[in-house]
Design a protein around this motif. Structure first.
Motif, PDB file in Angstrom:
ATOM      1  N   ARG A  22       0.698  -1.178   0.145  1.00 56.56           N
ATOM      2  CA  ARG A  22      -0.249  -0.070   0.041  1.00 56.56           C
ATOM      3  C   ARG A  22       0.839   1.186  -0.086  1.00 56.56           C
ATOM      4  O   ARG A  22       1.661   1.715   0.967  1.00 56.56           O
ATOM      5  N   ILE A  25      -2.869   5.913  -2.906  1.00 60.47           N
ATOM      6  CA  ILE A  25      -4.445   5.923  -3.501  1.00 60.47           C
ATOM      7  C   ILE A  25      -4.395   6.545  -4.984  1.00 60.47           C
ATOM      8  O   ILE A  25      -4.082   7.697  -4.876  1.00 60.47           O
ATOM      9  N   CYS A  38     -16.990   7.199  -1.198  1.00 60.92           N
ATOM     10  CA  CYS A  38     -15.406   7.023  -0.608  1.00 60.92           C
ATOM     11  C   CYS A  38     -15.518   8.156   0.283  1.00 60.92           C
ATOM     12  O   CYS A  38     -14.708   7.978   1.449  1.00 60.92           O
ATOM     13  N   CYS A  42     -14.898   7.493   4.415  1.00 63.23           N
ATOM     14  CA  CYS A  42     -13.512   7.570   4.975  1.00 63.23           C
ATOM     15  C   CYS A  42     -13.496   8.180   6.627  1.00 63.23           C
ATOM     16  O   CYS A  42     -14.195   9.170   6.923  1.00 63.23           O
ATOM     17  N   CYS A  81      -4.817  10.970   6.036  1.00 65.46           N
ATOM     18  CA  CYS A  81      -5.018   9.240   5.412  1.00 65.46           C
ATOM     19  C   CYS A  81      -4.206   8.410   6.251  1.00 65.46           C
ATOM     20  O   CYS A  81      -3.057   8.663   6.607  1.00 65.46           O
ATOM     21  N   TYR A  83      -4.479   5.069   5.412  1.00 65.56           N
ATOM     22  CA  TYR A  83      -4.063   4.015   4.570  1.00 65.56           C
ATOM     23  C   TYR A  83      -5.014   2.765   5.052  1.00 65.56           C
ATOM     24  O   TYR A  83      -4.380   1.737   4.875  1.00 65.56           O
ATOM     25  N   GLY A  85      -7.667   1.678   3.287  1.00 64.83           N
ATOM     26  CA  GLY A  85      -8.244   1.261   2.079  1.00 64.83           C
ATOM     27  C   GLY A  85      -9.803   0.997   2.091  1.00 64.83           C
ATOM     28  O   GLY A  85     -10.440   0.494   1.128  1.00 64.83           O
ATOM     29  N   CYS A  87     -11.766   3.339   1.509  1.00 68.31           N
ATOM     30  CA  CYS A  87     -12.232   4.109   0.135  1.00 68.31           C
ATOM     31  C   CYS A  87     -12.213   3.438  -1.099  1.00 68.31           C
ATOM     32  O   CYS A  87     -13.179   3.304  -1.846  1.00 68.31           O
ATOM     33  N   ILE A  88     -11.312   2.447  -1.256  1.00 69.00           N
ATOM     34  CA  ILE A  88     -10.991   1.501  -2.316  1.00 69.00           C
ATOM     35  C   ILE A  88     -11.931   0.265  -2.463  1.00 69.00           C
ATOM     36  O   ILE A  88     -12.507  -0.134  -3.406  1.00 69.00           O
ATOM     37  N   LEU A  96     -10.741   3.929  -7.699  1.00 66.00           N
ATOM     38  CA  LEU A  96      -9.850   4.090  -6.742  1.00 66.00           C
ATOM     39  C   LEU A  96      -9.021   2.728  -6.638  1.00 66.00           C
ATOM     40  O   LEU A  96      -9.491   1.774  -6.382  1.00 66.00           O
ATOM     41  N   TRP A  98      -4.824   0.888  -5.221  1.00 65.00           N
ATOM     42  CA  TRP A  98      -3.487   1.073  -4.531  1.00 65.00           C
ATOM     43  C   TRP A  98      -2.477   1.122  -5.474  1.00 65.00           C
ATOM     44  O   TRP A  98      -2.410   0.336  -6.481  1.00 65.00           O
ATOM     45  N   SER A  99      -1.580   2.069  -5.217  1.00 62.78           N
ATOM     46  CA  SER A  99      -0.533   2.169  -6.291  1.00 62.78           C
ATOM     47  C   SER A  99       0.795   1.752  -5.348  1.00 62.78           C
ATOM     48  O   SER A  99       0.757   2.160  -4.336  1.00 62.78           O
TER      49      SER A  99
END
Length: 191
Positions: A22, A25, A38, A42, A81, A83, A85, A87-88, A96, A98-99
């Motif tokens: 992770r 986003i 999202c 959150c 944030c 992290y 996840g 929202c994803i 959305l 994860w990058s």
């Protein structure tokens, strides 16, 4: 204890990250319908979305105009944030992702709010999903549809098998005699 320590030459050699790491986003803007799920889900309220409505002309004459939301701003404050996840996971349109990108440090905390153009740039660093397992069972929806289709085909085959072959020939002979009787009746009416 028996191995020598190895120094990671980080800026020169990038580390190999796990496939599901992770980082940040990323936003695939074309899939976003501004449903606001999202931002509502959150827990940190770090997603900021602005939009406006546009009206499209009717597709056919006599139809009604359609309105749709157009995304004006999509920003994530990575200083807030955590992290998680969520929202994803809640995004119903796969906008959305994860990058694995992790180099986005800033000297000022106010610069950690990244707008949609930066989130879109990160979208191209998202790895492709893993291939499906060929040994996995097929999805329940497809299995249920296949079962219903097989059942309908078996019922149709059983119905065709129960029809006796002699009944079809008798029905054809009956239709031919009905046609000849009708033609005789028409001939008498003309005379």
């Amino acid at each position: 204890m028996t191995k020598r320590s190895v120094t990671a030459q980080y800026p020169d050699a990038l580390p190999e990250l796990p496939p599901r790491s992770r980082g940040v986003i990323a936003l695939f803007e074309e899939n976003c319908t501004v449903c606001m799920l999202c931002a509502r889900e959150c827990p940190d309220w770090c997603i900021y979305i602005d939009s406006h409505k546009e009206t499209a002309p009717p597709a056919a004459p006599g139809g009604r105009e359609r309105s749709r939301n157009v995304l004006d701003r999509f920003a994530i404050d990575f200083a807030l944030c955590m992290y998680c996840g969520i929202c994803i996971e809640v995004c119903p349109f796969d906008a959305l992702f994860w990058s694995p990108e992790f180099e986005y440090a800033e000297s000022d905390i106010l610069d950690l709010t990244h707008e949609r153009d930066k989130l879109r740039d990160w979208m191209w660093t998202v790895p492709a999903p893993p291939a499906l397992d060929p040994a996995a069972e097929e999805p329940k929806e497809i299995a249920a549809a296949r079962k219903a289709a097989d059942k309908a085909a078996a019922a149709a085959a059983a119905a065709a098998a129960t029809a006796e072959p002699g009944q079809g020939e008798q029905a054809e002979q009956g239709e031919q005699s009905d046609r000849s009787d009708r033609s005789d009746d028409q001939g008498k009416g003309d005379a």
